[in-house]
Write an enzyme that holds these catalytic residues in place. Structure first.
Site, PDB file in Angstrom:
ATOM      1  N   ASN A 210      33.725  42.030  25.431  1.00 13.96           N
ATOM      2  CA  ASN A 210      34.571  42.864  26.297  1.00 13.96           C
ATOM      3  C   ASN A 210      35.987  42.915  25.733  1.00 13.96           C
ATOM      4  OD1 ASN A 210      36.179  40.611  27.461  1.00 13.96           O
ATOM      5  ND2 ASN A 210      34.166  39.992  28.217  1.00 13.96           N
ATOM      6  N   ASP A 306      27.438  30.170  34.894  1.00 16.06           N
ATOM      7  CA  ASP A 306      28.773  30.364  35.459  1.00 16.06           C
ATOM      8  C   ASP A 306      29.584  29.095  35.175  1.00 16.06           C
ATOM      9  OD1 ASP A 306      31.048  30.481  37.218  1.00 16.06           O
ATOM     10  OD2 ASP A 306      30.039  32.169  38.188  1.00 16.06           O
ATOM     11  N   ILE A 307      30.533  29.208  34.263  1.00 15.96           N
ATOM     12  CA  ILE A 307      31.244  28.019  33.764  1.00 15.96           C
ATOM     13  C   ILE A 307      32.105  27.389  34.868  1.00 15.96           C
ATOM     14  CG2 ILE A 307      32.933  27.204  32.056  1.00 15.96           C
ATOM     15  CD1 ILE A 307      31.889  29.615  30.301  1.00 15.96           C
ATOM     16  N   LYS A 341      31.959  29.916  44.619  1.00 19.65           N
ATOM     17  CA  LYS A 341      31.983  29.126  43.383  1.00 19.65           C
ATOM     18  C   LYS A 341      32.547  27.718  43.624  1.00 19.65           C
ATOM     19  CE  LYS A 341      32.530  33.130  40.316  1.00 19.65           C
ATOM     20  NZ  LYS A 341      32.266  33.316  38.881  1.00 19.65           N
TER      21      LYS A 341
HETATM   22  O1  C5P Z   1      31.955  36.147  38.970  1.00 18.53           O
HETATM   23  P1  C5P Z   1      33.152  36.672  38.254  1.00 18.53           P
HETATM   24  O2  C5P Z   1      32.898  36.932  36.790  1.00 18.53           O
HETATM   25  O3  C5P Z   1      33.832  37.809  38.901  1.00 18.53           O
HETATM   26  O4  C5P Z   1      34.199  35.450  38.361  1.00 18.53           O
HETATM   27  C1  C5P Z   1      35.394  35.411  37.639  1.00 18.53           C
HETATM   28  C2  C5P Z   1      35.827  33.990  37.481  1.00 18.53           C
HETATM   29  O5  C5P Z   1      34.738  33.157  37.079  1.00 18.53           O
HETATM   30  C3  C5P Z   1      36.838  33.842  36.364  1.00 18.53           C
HETATM   31  O6  C5P Z   1      37.643  32.742  36.690  1.00 18.53           O
HETATM   32  C4  C5P Z   1      35.948  33.563  35.156  1.00 18.53           C
HETATM   33  O7  C5P Z   1      36.667  32.884  34.132  1.00 18.53           O
HETATM   34  C5  C5P Z   1      34.885  32.696  35.759  1.00 18.53           C
HETATM   35  N1  C5P Z   1      33.560  32.838  35.129  1.00 18.53           N
HETATM   36  C6  C5P Z   1      32.991  31.764  34.456  1.00 18.53           C
HETATM   37  N2  C5P Z   1      31.742  31.874  33.928  1.00 18.53           N
HETATM   38  C7  C5P Z   1      31.026  32.991  34.048  1.00 18.53           C
HETATM   39  C8  C5P Z   1      31.576  34.099  34.729  1.00 18.53           C
HETATM   40  C9  C5P Z   1      32.847  33.995  35.264  1.00 18.53           C
HETATM   41  O8  C5P Z   1      33.653  30.728  34.331  1.00 18.53           O
HETATM   42  N3  C5P Z   1      29.842  33.080  33.517  1.00 18.53           N
END
Ligand code: C5P
Length: 402
Positions: A210, A306-307, A341
């Site tokens: 992206n 999701d980190i 989260k």
């Molecule tokens: O779910 P979404 O992508 O909208 O959430 C955004 C937040 O989650 C940001 O803080 C992003 O760095 C984190 N994120 C993450 N791992 C992912 C997707 C999003 O840490 N796979």
């Protein structure tokens, strides 16, 4: 308490009996968070060995101006640039005279001319020498040029005299050095920040990614360092230089970013997820370059971990901050995301406004936490980052969400 986290102190030691106290001074500076490198004059080496100061500082001691070996490592200009403070302790009458005259006849005086860092002197000499009009004139001149003078203390001297001229004690000098810098809100806190995009490989030459520039994450890293935090950036591929004092760990994919973050977690007080992590990755990575073929191909994608959610759910989780980029109902979606989260705080952006966000140098946001929120008006990403760090410092003190 004032501290020296993220500060490089270049300690100059000149030849006086108080040089034996420089060993303790190295410890005191390090105890306040400083990185210390040492330059010794020829005279200093008559009183204390470079080996002692090398062992304590953890770096080779610099002694020679014209030393090809040393210049290959960290030469006098690099040392001068490296320093956030040049502290000379003890500063003898001779060294003070040479500094006042602007001489560059050894490594220490040359570094003093070559650095833009502030200069602090802890004079040490016989009381009569200290009160001599020549020394008084030199000190007055150096003070007028902005040098900070600590001491000397009054008392019994090594030569038997009593009077002003004893070097101040190392804790007093280290405190004076620390007081020159702003006391940070996150002093000594270990902060991890994810930044930039991730790249999800399709084959050896192609990937899905992206447009994230990493600017917000890098601005946050700078703000964290300025606040005294021990800062690590786990960064996807970006065209930015990491700020000074930041440990930068480059990664490519979301899986790699997750592994790095989890490995670092035991040493983390505050986690800020600013990366634009790809939600999906190709389900399989082809070993060979995919050949052009049919008019249409269907790509199978698999969900990425999701980190930030994994970090928030970990045992002894740090204070965890996420970002939410939304196009509508920004605050309610952001609050849901924070709860979903398990975050302590979330920074919400309206990305329907193209003048802020991804590649822009500007941003505006609303920061939400369990029982509060604050709007950050539109400004440069550095200013927004500073305000986010200030809020993290304030809310983190009050306590994590449970
Ligand atoms: O779910 P979404 O992508 O909208 O959430 C955004 C937040 O989650 C940001 O803080 C992003 O760095 C984190 N994120 C993450 N791992 C992912 C997707 C999003 O840490 N796979």
């Amino acid at each position: 308490m004032a501290h020296l986290f993220n500060r490089n102190v270049l300690l100059g030691v000149s030849g006086g009996i108080a040089a034996y106290k420089s060993a303790e001074l190295v410890r005191q500076l390090q105890g306040r968070g400083a990185s210390v490198r040492v330059i010794m004059t020829l005279g200093a080496r008559e009183f204390i060995t470079p080996l002692t100061l090398q062992a304590l500082s953890g770096h080779p001691v610099h002694t020679q101006l014209l030393d090809t070996d040393a210049e290959q490592g960290m030469g006098h200009i690099e040392l001068a640039r490296w320093a956030d403070l040049l502290l000379v302790a003890p500063a003898t009458a001779d060294l003070i005279a040479r500094l006042s005259a602007g001489r560059a006849d050894d490594l220490l005086t040359t570094a003093a001319l070559a650095t833009t860092a502030p200069l602090m002197l802890a004079p040490a000499m016989n009381q009569q020498m200290w009160q001599d009009p020549a020394t008084i004139a030199n000190i007055t001149q150096l003070s007028a040029r902005g040098a900070h003078i600590v001491g000397p203390a009054v008392g019994q001297q090594a030569c038997g005299d009593v009077g002003p001229g004893r070097m101040e004690e190392p804790p007093v000098i280290a405190d004076a050095a620390a007081s020159l810098f702003e006391s940070g809100l996150l002093a000594g806190k270990r902060v991890i920040i994810t930044a930039g995009p991730t790249r999800e490989a399709l084959d050896p030459v192609r990937y899905i990614s992206n447009h994230s520039s990493g600017k917000m994450g890098y601005a946050l890293a700078q703000a964290a360092v300025d606040a005294g935090a021990i800062t690590t950036l786990v960064s996807g591929p970006v065209n930015l230089a990491p700020p000074k004092h930041v440990q930068c760990l480059p990664v490519q994919s979301a899986t790699e970013m997750l592994e790095k973050c989890l490995a670092l977690l035991p040493e983390c007080d505050i986690f800020i997820a600013c990366a634009a992590v790809a939600d999906y990755r190709p389900a399989t990575i082809e070993q060979q370059k995919i050949k052009k073929g049919p008019e249409q191909v269907i790509l199978q994608l698999a969900r990425n971990p999701d980190i930030v959610a994994a970090v928030a759910a970990s045992e002894n989780s740090p204070f965890t901050v996420g970002f939410a980029a939304e196009t509508n109902d920004v605050l309610s979606y952001a609050r849901d995301k924070m709860q979903g989260k398990g975050l302590d705080m979330i920074v919400a952006n309206d990305v329907s406004d193209l003048s802020i966000g991804f590649n822009s140098d500007h941003n505006e946001a609303t920061v939400l936490w369990r029982d509060g929120e604050q709007v950050l008006a539109r400004s440069g990403k550095s200013a927004i980052a500073r305000q986010i760090v200030e809020l993290i410092g304030a809310i983190n003190k009050v306590g994590k969400c449970v």
